[in-house]
Design a protein around this motif. Structure first.
Motif: not given
Length: 317
Positions: A27-38, A180-183, A241-248, A269-272
């Motif tokens: 889980v990462v905030e896209a603009h700051s790049g802050k990794v929230i959890s992993a 996550a980077k690619l997303s 099963p995989c998913v990448s999600v973007a949420s604003d 950005i959340v990648v599972v």
């Protein structure tokens, strides 16, 4: 027969070994790049059709660079689609024609492997032609995918096809962190974002018997929920099963000492990877992620170790 059996056993063994690695996520905030959890976020593994995020990015980047209108250029389904398997909702056959725009909708929304091969073949051949060369369009396209990976620092990723399907020759892999980077990179592009946020799209295929129209539905169940912009799903035996999600969320606005306003955009950005309940897992990680991000911002957005806490994604193109 014996060789085919050995290949099958090896493929199944690989699928089991990856499954035993369990879930990976970031889980990462896209603009700051802050990794929230992993968790397990740098473990190499197959990522199935999340691979198609790179496919879509290459096509959108190429169209921007060449001034190509994707809705007006038709691609011909290549002979190489035969036998690749996986989703082919539009029953594409070699020789069928489809616009690059509709093929991208089919590949990114419906996860159509034949459509992914079709855009890759067309764009790859155009790239070769622009360099005064000829040859395998899909091979050239995959090379471009890996060049993109190098440019945006996907250090543990190797693309082996435009679709991500498990095959004997595939051998592709990535990580939750690299996806996550690619997303993040992909969702910076309005053309890409516009496609992945659609719930469904009508597309047309031209074949020997005339045009065929299809309604391609987005495989991402989170699309349509508040703030969700995409990006992609994927499932294979080896990847799970995989998913990448973007949420604003709406930007944060604050008053600066000089009287001007500071605006901070917010995107998670959340990648599972490899979770049978990937959509609910992503929802839960989004809730937790926004809560943790809000606390981080309220504390002044401290960063003690940029190497570990910040995911840097360059913008080379």
């Amino acid at each position: 027969m014996k060789r085919a059996l050995l290949v099958l056993v090896a493929t199944l063994s690989a699928a089991v070994s990856y499954a035993q690695q369990g879930e990976a996520f970031m889980v990462v905030e896209a603009h700051s790049g802050k990794v929230i959890s992993a968790a397990n976020s740098v473990v190499k593994r197959p990522v199935a059709s999340l691979n198609k995020i790179a496919t879509g990015v290459i096509v959108v980047d190429w169209a921007d660079a060449t001034g190509t209108d994707l809705s007006k250029v038709e691609a011909t389904v290549p002979a190489s689609v035969q036998g690749i398997g996986g989703p082919n909702q539009m029953a594409l056959q070699p020789g069928d024609r489809i616009t690059l725009r509709d093929a991208l909708y089919a590949a990114l929304l419906g996860s159509d492997n034949y459509a992914a091969m079709t855009v890759a073949d067309h764009v790859g051949r155009q790239m070769l032609r622009a360099r005064g060369r000829s040859g395998d369009g899909i091979g050239a396209f995959v090379t471009e995918m890996n060049e993109l990976g190098k440019a945006i620092h996907l250090t543990k990723t190797r693309f082996a096809s435009p679709h991500g399907l498990d095959t004997q020759k595939n051998g592709g892999f990535s990580t939750a962190a690299d996806v996550a980077k690619l997303s993040i990179y992909a969702m910076r592009k309005p053309g890409f974002t516009f496609i992945t946020r659609q719930k469904d799209r009508q597309v047309t295929v031209h074949g020997p018997s005339g045009p065929r129209t299809f309604n391609v539905k987005n495989t991402n169940e989170l699309i349509g929920e508040p703030g969700i912009l995409g990006v992609k799903t994927g499932t294979t035996n080896a990847a799970g099963p995989c998913v990448s999600v973007a949420s604003d969320r709406d930007p944060l606005v604050r008053q600066k000492p000089d009287g001007e306003k500071a605006v901070t955009p917010r995107r998670l950005i959340v990648v599972v990877l490899n979770n049978p309940d990937r959509f609910n897992r992503a929802r839960g990680l989004l809730r937790q992620g926004w809560s943790s991000y809000d606390r981080w911002v309220a504390a002044g957005a401290p960063v003690q170790d940029r190497e570990k806490e910040i995911l840097h994604v360059p913008n080379p193109r």
